[in-house]
Motif scaffolding. Structure first.
Motif, PDB file in Angstrom:
ATOM      1  N   LEU A 192       0.819  -1.206   0.000  1.00  0.00           N
ATOM      2  CA  LEU A 192       0.000   0.000   0.000  1.00  0.00           C
ATOM      3  C   LEU A 192       0.855   1.260   0.000  1.00  0.00           C
ATOM      4  O   LEU A 192       0.504   2.267  -0.624  1.00  0.00           O
ATOM      5  CB  LEU A 192      -0.913  -0.015   1.234  1.00  0.00           C
ATOM      6  CG  LEU A 192      -1.630   1.287   1.576  1.00  0.00           C
ATOM      7  CD1 LEU A 192      -2.746   1.542   0.567  1.00  0.00           C
ATOM      8  CD2 LEU A 192      -2.211   1.220   2.988  1.00  0.00           C
ATOM      9  N   THR A 193       1.982   1.215   0.709  1.00  0.00           N
ATOM     10  CA  THR A 193       2.781   2.416   0.944  1.00  0.00           C
ATOM     11  C   THR A 193       3.187   3.094  -0.358  1.00  0.00           C
ATOM     12  O   THR A 193       2.934   4.288  -0.553  1.00  0.00           O
ATOM     13  CB  THR A 193       4.028   2.076   1.779  1.00  0.00           C
ATOM     14  OG1 THR A 193       3.617   1.464   3.002  1.00  0.00           O
ATOM     15  CG2 THR A 193       4.825   3.332   2.093  1.00  0.00           C
ATOM     16  N   ALA A 194       3.830   2.356  -1.263  1.00  0.00           N
ATOM     17  CA  ALA A 194       4.301   2.958  -2.514  1.00  0.00           C
ATOM     18  C   ALA A 194       3.132   3.449  -3.369  1.00  0.00           C
ATOM     19  O   ALA A 194       3.208   4.536  -3.966  1.00  0.00           O
ATOM     20  CB  ALA A 194       5.144   1.951  -3.294  1.00  0.00           C
ATOM     21  N   LYS A 195       2.047   2.657  -3.433  1.00  0.00           N
ATOM     22  CA  LYS A 195       0.905   3.044  -4.262  1.00  0.00           C
ATOM     23  C   LYS A 195       0.255   4.320  -3.752  1.00  0.00           C
ATOM     24  O   LYS A 195      -0.049   5.230  -4.522  1.00  0.00           O
ATOM     25  CB  LYS A 195      -0.128   1.905  -4.291  1.00  0.00           C
ATOM     26  CG  LYS A 195       0.363   0.653  -5.015  1.00  0.00           C
ATOM     27  CD  LYS A 195      -0.666  -0.464  -4.931  1.00  0.00           C
ATOM     28  CE  LYS A 195      -0.147  -1.737  -5.594  1.00  0.00           C
ATOM     29  NZ  LYS A 195      -1.101  -2.868  -5.448  1.00  0.00           N
ATOM     30  N   LEU A 196       0.042   4.408  -2.426  1.00  0.00           N
ATOM     31  CA  LEU A 196      -0.639   5.582  -1.888  1.00  0.00           C
ATOM     32  C   LEU A 196       0.240   6.823  -1.980  1.00  0.00           C
ATOM     33  O   LEU A 196      -0.230   7.903  -2.360  1.00  0.00           O
ATOM     34  CB  LEU A 196      -1.052   5.311  -0.435  1.00  0.00           C
ATOM     35  CG  LEU A 196      -2.036   6.317   0.164  1.00  0.00           C
ATOM     36  CD1 LEU A 196      -2.946   5.629   1.177  1.00  0.00           C
ATOM     37  CD2 LEU A 196      -1.336   7.478   0.826  1.00  0.00           C
ATOM     38  N   LEU A 197       1.521   6.688  -1.648  1.00  0.00           N
ATOM     39  CA  LEU A 197       2.391   7.864  -1.692  1.00  0.00           C
ATOM     40  C   LEU A 197       2.575   8.368  -3.117  1.00  0.00           C
ATOM     41  O   LEU A 197       2.745   9.574  -3.335  1.00  0.00           O
ATOM     42  CB  LEU A 197       3.739   7.544  -1.041  1.00  0.00           C
ATOM     43  CG  LEU A 197       3.694   7.339   0.475  1.00  0.00           C
ATOM     44  CD1 LEU A 197       5.097   7.068   1.028  1.00  0.00           C
ATOM     45  CD2 LEU A 197       3.082   8.552   1.185  1.00  0.00           C
ATOM     46  N   ALA A 198       2.519   7.462  -4.100  1.00  0.00           N
ATOM     47  CA  ALA A 198       2.609   7.897  -5.494  1.00  0.00           C
ATOM     48  C   ALA A 198       1.449   8.828  -5.850  1.00  0.00           C
ATOM     49  O   ALA A 198       1.609   9.764  -6.649  1.00  0.00           O
ATOM     50  CB  ALA A 198       2.629   6.688  -6.425  1.00  0.00           C
ATOM     51  N   GLN A 199       0.290   8.591  -5.242  1.00  0.00           N
ATOM     52  CA  GLN A 199      -0.867   9.453  -5.491  1.00  0.00           C
ATOM     53  C   GLN A 199      -0.629  10.881  -5.015  1.00  0.00           C
ATOM     54  O   GLN A 199      -1.236  11.830  -5.515  1.00  0.00           O
ATOM     55  CB  GLN A 199      -2.101   8.886  -4.786  1.00  0.00           C
ATOM     56  CG  GLN A 199      -2.551   7.531  -5.294  1.00  0.00           C
ATOM     57  CD  GLN A 199      -3.675   6.939  -4.443  1.00  0.00           C
ATOM     58  OE1 GLN A 199      -4.302   7.637  -3.633  1.00  0.00           O
ATOM     59  NE2 GLN A 199      -3.924   5.644  -4.604  1.00  0.00           N
ATOM     60  N   TYR A 200       0.278  11.040  -4.055  1.00  0.00           N
ATOM     61  CA  TYR A 200       0.589  12.369  -3.524  1.00  0.00           C
ATOM     62  C   TYR A 200       1.864  12.956  -4.142  1.00  0.00           C
ATOM     63  O   TYR A 200       2.376  13.979  -3.671  1.00  0.00           O
ATOM     64  CB  TYR A 200       0.747  12.297  -2.006  1.00  0.00           C
ATOM     65  CG  TYR A 200      -0.555  12.099  -1.274  1.00  0.00           C
ATOM     66  CD1 TYR A 200      -1.321  13.197  -0.849  1.00  0.00           C
ATOM     67  CD2 TYR A 200      -1.047  10.826  -1.008  1.00  0.00           C
ATOM     68  CE1 TYR A 200      -2.516  13.019  -0.179  1.00  0.00           C
ATOM     69  CE2 TYR A 200      -2.251  10.634  -0.332  1.00  0.00           C
ATOM     70  CZ  TYR A 200      -2.973  11.735   0.080  1.00  0.00           C
ATOM     71  OH  TYR A 200      -4.178  11.553   0.759  1.00  0.00           O
ATOM     72  N   GLY A 201       2.391  12.291  -5.168  1.00  0.00           N
ATOM     73  CA  GLY A 201       3.536  12.849  -5.873  1.00  0.00           C
ATOM     74  C   GLY A 201       4.891  12.448  -5.337  1.00  0.00           C
ATOM     75  O   GLY A 201       5.905  13.082  -5.670  1.00  0.00           O
ATOM     76  N   TYR A 202       4.927  11.390  -4.524  1.00  0.00           N
ATOM     77  CA  TYR A 202       6.209  10.933  -3.982  1.00  0.00           C
ATOM     78  C   TYR A 202       6.751   9.786  -4.823  1.00  0.00           C
ATOM     79  O   TYR A 202       6.067   8.791  -5.055  1.00  0.00           O
ATOM     80  CB  TYR A 202       6.048  10.471  -2.527  1.00  0.00           C
ATOM     81  CG  TYR A 202       5.730  11.608  -1.592  1.00  0.00           C
ATOM     82  CD1 TYR A 202       6.746  12.399  -1.058  1.00  0.00           C
ATOM     83  CD2 TYR A 202       4.407  11.918  -1.264  1.00  0.00           C
ATOM     84  CE1 TYR A 202       6.445  13.457  -0.214  1.00  0.00           C
ATOM     85  CE2 TYR A 202       4.098  12.971  -0.430  1.00  0.00           C
ATOM     86  CZ  TYR A 202       5.124  13.742   0.095  1.00  0.00           C
ATOM     87  OH  TYR A 202       4.821  14.798   0.924  1.00  0.00           O
ATOM     88  N   GLN A 203       8.002   9.937  -5.241  1.00  0.00           N
ATOM     89  CA  GLN A 203       8.660   8.899  -6.029  1.00  0.00           C
ATOM     90  C   GLN A 203       9.512   8.043  -5.111  1.00  0.00           C
ATOM     91  O   GLN A 203      10.300   8.550  -4.307  1.00  0.00           O
ATOM     92  CB  GLN A 203       9.557   9.528  -7.097  1.00  0.00           C
ATOM     93  CG  GLN A 203      10.305   8.499  -7.939  1.00  0.00           C
ATOM     94  CD  GLN A 203      11.227   9.149  -8.947  1.00  0.00           C
ATOM     95  OE1 GLN A 203      11.272  10.371  -9.074  1.00  0.00           O
ATOM     96  NE2 GLN A 203      11.971   8.329  -9.683  1.00  0.00           N
ATOM     97  N   ARG A 204       9.347   6.735  -5.222  1.00  0.00           N
ATOM     98  CA  ARG A 204      10.179   5.824  -4.445  1.00  0.00           C
ATOM     99  C   ARG A 204      11.543   5.748  -5.121  1.00  0.00           C
ATOM    100  O   ARG A 204      11.655   5.341  -6.271  1.00  0.00           O
ATOM    101  CB  ARG A 204       9.542   4.441  -4.412  1.00  0.00           C
ATOM    102  CG  ARG A 204      10.280   3.436  -3.544  1.00  0.00           C
ATOM    103  CD  ARG A 204       9.653   2.074  -3.700  1.00  0.00           C
ATOM    104  NE  ARG A 204       9.780   1.272  -2.497  1.00  0.00           N
ATOM    105  CZ  ARG A 204       9.123   0.142  -2.272  1.00  0.00           C
ATOM    106  NH1 ARG A 204       8.278  -0.305  -3.186  1.00  0.00           N
ATOM    107  NH2 ARG A 204       9.295  -0.531  -1.171  1.00  0.00           N
ATOM    108  N   TYR A 205      12.599   6.165  -4.404  1.00  0.00           N
ATOM    109  CA  TYR A 205      13.929   6.122  -5.005  1.00  0.00           C
ATOM    110  C   TYR A 205      14.849   5.135  -4.292  1.00  0.00           C
ATOM    111  O   TYR A 205      15.977   4.898  -4.724  1.00  0.00           O
ATOM    112  CB  TYR A 205      14.557   7.527  -5.019  1.00  0.00           C
ATOM    113  CG  TYR A 205      14.949   8.079  -3.657  1.00  0.00           C
ATOM    114  CD1 TYR A 205      16.260   7.952  -3.185  1.00  0.00           C
ATOM    115  CD2 TYR A 205      14.024   8.738  -2.853  1.00  0.00           C
ATOM    116  CE1 TYR A 205      16.629   8.460  -1.950  1.00  0.00           C
ATOM    117  CE2 TYR A 205      14.384   9.243  -1.624  1.00  0.00           C
ATOM    118  CZ  TYR A 205      15.690   9.117  -1.173  1.00  0.00           C
ATOM    119  OH  TYR A 205      16.041   9.619   0.061  1.00  0.00           O
ATOM    120  N   GLU A 206      14.369   4.559  -3.189  1.00  0.00           N
ATOM    121  CA  GLU A 206      15.108   3.558  -2.429  1.00  0.00           C
ATOM    122  C   GLU A 206      14.084   2.694  -1.728  1.00  0.00           C
ATOM    123  O   GLU A 206      12.910   3.090  -1.606  1.00  0.00           O
ATOM    124  CB  GLU A 206      16.044   4.259  -1.442  1.00  0.00           C
ATOM    125  CG  GLU A 206      17.068   3.368  -0.744  1.00  0.00           C
ATOM    126  CD  GLU A 206      16.543   2.743   0.550  1.00  0.00           C
ATOM    127  OE1 GLU A 206      17.146   1.766   1.014  1.00  0.00           O
ATOM    128  OE2 GLU A 206      15.543   3.251   1.100  1.00  0.00           O
TER     129      GLU A 206
END
Length: 386
Positions: A228-242
């Protein structure tokens, strides 16, 4: 041209030890804190002759413990000593770890004067019951006071630390924490899964079974939280880089990227670790020994290790693969003198076949599934043929 170097300064004090924490930290009175500030400044001054003309500092990270427990003038004194003993880049990223409940407007102003330009605030959860379970000293509202004070004082690069898979946590409560935090629009979010470290109260409760309630999330819940973490944060414009870190464009933590890319770093303070060239070592972790050795001008370093080429290749792969951009084949060849497929061809082929790695141009990186089981992937890069 000067070599790039990162600095890590360890401040080993906190208001109260959290139930999950195994870091080198403990409560201390004002006199002990001032003694430590005086001593760490002496350590800093001792590096000038060997480091001033050779290195340029690109990032500084004040970690702990709780660095924000120190007075503003103490932090200013430490940063002044750093500027007198090292050449610090005009655009250096300078971070201080902050705990709600230890911050005032005066401290924030002092940090600004000292040149600190990035805050890392330890929230962990937006749920007050979960915060009590973790042993945190603050509430959600106290965190908000700290966050808004920092914005008012002009801090425009803020990270917020979160912990998932804690006792009693549900998918719903984690979703609420993510949404409430992301809606504040910090530049960076770190989301770590709880690890039960031996020697902590949590380890005694949940591994040794002294206490069984509230229960830890089961494997299915933990996996749902993780995905859930990566999917939800992507909705707020956060890119997972690590694996555990998310940022708005341009706000990835440069200091941590340096660790994953194996840049040189010098650890200053009690127990702090360093990597200089092929040498890895750490300062003594015994407080009285640290104080006495600084006073006498003696060597603080312990467990000095000369890394082999094989050690470096292992670290290059399993640290570099933590980044979602992966590792560069060309960079591997530049460092080690051989193509990465000559050294790790069988492992990479197997992991690609299993859907855990993918190759795109110069880059070798974890797939989404590979990120989920990254520790198992990293094991395959031990003992290279070098």
């Amino acid at each position: 041209m000067k070599e790039e170097l990162e600095l890590y300064l360890h401040i080993p004090f906190c208001v109260r030890k959290c139930a999950y924490c195994d870091f080198l930290s403990a409560p201390a009175d004002q006199r002990t804190r001032q003694e430590y500030v005086y001593t760490i400044i002496k350590e800093i001054q001792g590096y000038k002759e060997a480091f001033y003309d050779r290195y340029q500092i690109s990032t500084i990270f004040l970690g702990g413990g709780t660095p924000s427990i120190l007075e503003g003038n103490q932090i200013e004194a430490i940063l002044t000593a750093l500027r007198q003993s090292f050449v610090i880049s005009e655009h250096a990223e300078i971070t201080i770890e902050v705990n709600p409940g230890t911050v005032t407007g005066n401290k924030l102003q002092a940090w600004k004067r000292a040149g600190i330009n990035r805050l890392s605030i330890g929230l962990q959860s937006a749920n007050d019951e979960e915060l009590r379970m973790l042993g945190r000293i603050h509430t959600w509202n106290q965190f908000l006071e700290t966050y808004y004070m920092a914005r008012k004082e002009g801090f425009d690069n803020i990270n917020i630390d979160l912990i998932s898979a804690i006792p009693g946590q549900t998918v719903a409560s984690w979703t609420e924490t993510l949404r409430k935090t992301a809606e504040l629009n910090p530049e960076h979010l770190s989301a770590y899964s709880l690890i039960l470290e031996e020697g902590t109260p949590f380890y005694e409760r949940y591994v040794r079974g002294v206490v069984s309630q509230p229960q830890l999330p089961d494997e299915d819940t933990e996996r749902e939280i993780y995905e859930l973490t990566a999917k939800l944060l992507a909705q707020y414009g956060y890119q997972r880089y690590e694996i555990s870190n998310y940022a708005k464009a341009g706000y990835a933590c440069r200091h941590n990227l340096g660790y994953w890319e194996r840049k040189n770093y010098l650890g200053i303070g009690l127990g702090a670790s360093s990597l200089l060239g092929r040498k890895r070592f750490h300062n003594t972790a015994d407080y009285r020994t640290y104080i006495e050795k600084i006073e006498k001008g003696e060597d603080l370093r312990e467990d000095m290790e000369e890394l082999t080429i094989a050690n470096e290749a292992e670290e290059f792969m399993f640290l570099g693969l933590r980044e979602t951009s992966g590792v560069s084949s060309q960079r591997f060849r530049e460092i080690f003198g051989r193509p990465v497929l000559d050294v790790y061809g069988k492992q990479i082929e197997k992991l690609c076949r299993e859907g855990l790695l993918e190759i795109e141009g110069d880059r070798i990186r974890l797939t989404e599934h590979g990120i989920d089981v990254s520790n198992a992937v990293f094991v395959d890069f031990l003992d290279p043929d070098l």
